[in-house]
Design an enzyme around this catalytic site. Structure first.
Site, PDB file in Angstrom:
ATOM      1  N   ASP A   1       0.836  -1.190   0.000  1.00 35.27           N
ATOM      2  CA  ASP A   1       0.000   0.000   0.000  1.00 35.27           C
ATOM      3  C   ASP A   1       0.876   1.248   0.000  1.00 35.27           C
ATOM      4  O   ASP A   1       2.043   1.208   0.385  1.00 35.27           O
ATOM      5  CB  ASP A   1      -0.991   0.002   1.158  1.00 35.27           C
TER       6      ASP A   1
ATOM      7  N   GLU B   1      -5.576   3.607   3.595  1.00 34.76           N
ATOM      8  CA  GLU B   1      -6.093   4.253   4.805  1.00 34.76           C
ATOM      9  C   GLU B   1      -7.474   4.864   4.586  1.00 34.76           C
ATOM     10  O   GLU B   1      -8.176   5.175   5.541  1.00 34.76           O
ATOM     11  CB  GLU B   1      -5.118   5.340   5.275  1.00 34.76           C
TER      12      GLU B   1
END
Length: 374
Positions: free
Chosen positions: A70, A129
Site C-alpha cells: 500500500d 487508509e
C-alpha cells in the site's frame, strides 16, 4: 538483492513524501522512476489511478504470484525527529507503508535481474487508509488482465521484535467500518433551554447508548468494538447547539456481528430522533472486509519461514485492525503476515520509528518464498 544501504535509502526517501489516498502523485512518480532504471524487456508496467502494477516475466510461467504494497500516508504531524522527516506538513507514513513499498521494490528488482520460473505481479495500491483502494483496484480492467493465482502482503508490527514474522490461518484482521452520525435539532439561547433541542446533550446520550450494543447485543464469545473518537457540536459557550456530529469506527470479528451492530445503531438513532425531537443521518464511510488467510497456504508459508535460519516465526492472534487487503483475499488465495519492527511507539503514532533492519529480513524471506513457490 538490494543492499541494506539501498533499502534504507529508498525507505527514507519514500518516508519524506507521504500523501493522502488517491493523491499519491509524488509516490507514483518515485516508483515509476525506480523501474525506469531497471533492464527493459523483463517486465511490463501499468498505472491505475495513482497506483502501479508491475508484471515480471518468468522463464517458463504456469501461474502468477503476487505481492501487494500500500502507498498512502496518514494526516498526522510527524514528531520522530528524523533527519529525513516528512516534508509534507501534516502528513506522515505512520502506518509503515514506506516499509511495505520498499520491500516491494526490493522484490521486484531481484526478480527482474534474476527471473524465476513463474510470473510475479507487484502491486502498488493507493488509498489503503481511506477511502479504500483495494476493491476498486481489484475490479479494474488493468488488474483483472493480470489477476494472480496467489497473493501475499505484510504489515509492520511495532510491538513485535524486529524481524519477527507473525501470522495465522483464518481470520487475522477484523471487519471494519467507519461511522459518522449527524444529529440536527433546534438551536437557541443558553438561558432558554426549553425553547431549543440541544444536540450536544443528544449526542452525549447516544455515545453511552452505543456502548450498550457491545455489552448487551453482541455474543460474549464473539468480539466487537465501537469507538467514538471525535465529537463536534455548537459554536460558542452560550448558544445551545443546533447540530452535533459523532465520528468513530466499528470493528467485529465476523460479518454477522457487523450486520447486528449496524442494525442496533440504526435502531438507537431512530429512538434518539423520537426522544429528542431531532433528525439524524448515519454514514458508514469506508468499510473493509476481514483479512482471512487461506489455511493451506498460510500453514505452508509459516513452515517455510521457520526453516530459514534468519527468521523467527510466531503464531498471531486475531487483531481488530482494519486492512483492505481482505478484498483481494475474497477472490484470490493468499495470506498476510505481520513483520516485527520493534518500536516503542505503535501504528498511527506521530513518533513511530520502525527498526529498518526488518527490511532485509522481509526481503530475504519473500525472495526465497517466491522462488520456492515458483
Amino acid at each position: 538483492m538490494l543492499s541494506f544501504d539501498s533499502l534504507t535509502m529508498i525507505r527514507r526517501e519514500l518516508h519524506q513524501i507521504p500523501e493522502a489516498g488517491f493523491k499519491e502523485f509524488k509516490t507514483q512518480q518515485y516508483i515509476l522512476r525506480f523501474f525506469a532504471q531497471l533492464p527493459a524487456g523483463r517486465f511490463e508496467l501499468k498505472s491505475w489511478r495513482t497506483g502501479v502494477l508491475v508484471k515480471i516475466k518468468g522463464t517458463a510461467p504456469s501461474k502468477t504470484l503476487a505481492y501487494r504494497a500500500d502507498m498512502d500516508g496518514l494526516p498526522i504531524t510527524e514528531e520522530t525527529g528524523y533527519p529525513f522527516q516528512s516534508v509534507h506538513e501534516g502528513m506522515m507514513h505512520a502506518c509503515g507503508h514506506d516499509f511495505h513499498m520498499t520491500i516491494a521494490l526490493g522484490i521486484a528488482e531481484h526478480f527482474i535481474r534474476e527471473p524465476m520460473k513463474d510470473d510475479l505481479l507487484i502491486i502498488f495500491q493507493p488509498a489503503e487508509e481511506g477511502p479504500g483502494g483495494a476493491r476498486p483496484m481489484l475490479e479494474s480492467k488493468e488488474f483483472q488482465e493480470w489477476k494472480p493465482d496467489l497473493i501475499t502482503a505484510l504489515h509492520i508490527a511495532p510491538e513485535l521484535p524486529s524481524g519477527t514474522i507473525g501470522t495465522k490461518p483464518g481470520l487475522l484482521f477484523a471487519n471494519t467500518s467507519e461511522l459518522f452520525i449527524d444529529v440536527t435539532g433546534k438551536g437557541g439561547h443558553a438561558a432558554y433551554p426549553h425553547t431549543a433541542n440541544d444536540m450536544v446533550v443528544a449526542a452525549s446520550q447516544l455515545v453511552g447508548q452505543l456502548q450498550t450494543i457491545i455489552s448487551r447485543n453482541v455474543d460474549p464469545l464473539d468480539s466487537a468494538v465501537i469507538t467514538i473518537g471525535k465529537i463536534t457540536g455548537g459554536n460558542v459557550q452560550n448558544i445551545i447547539a443546533e447540530k452535533a456530529r459523532l465520528e468513530g469506527t466499528i470493528r467485529t470479528l465476523s460479518p454477522e456481528a457487523m450486520e447486528k451492530v449496524k442494525a442496533r445503531i440504526e435502531a438507537l438513532v431512530k429512538g434518539l430522533e423520537t426522544a429528542f425531537d431531532c433528525s439524524a443521518a448515519i454514514d458508514y464511510g469506508s468499510m473493509y472486509h476481514q483479512v482471512f488467510n487461506e489455511k493451506a497456504l498460510t500453514d505452508e508459508f509459516m513452515a517455510f519461514a521457520e526453516s530459514l535460519p534468519f527468521a523467527v516465526v510466531e503464531r498471531s492472534r486475531e487483531a481488530m485492525t482494519g486492512e483492505d487487503f481482505g478484498y483481494f483475499l475474497e477472490e484470490i488465495p493468499g495470506f498476510m503476515f505481520w513483520l516485527g519492527t520493534g518500536s516503542p511507539y505503535g501504528l498511527h503514532h506521530s513518533k513511530l520509528q520502525p527498526d529498518e533492519s526488518a527490511l532485509e529480513t522481509a526481503l530475504r524471506t519473500m525472495i526465497q518464498y517466491f522462488a520456492f513457490k515458483s
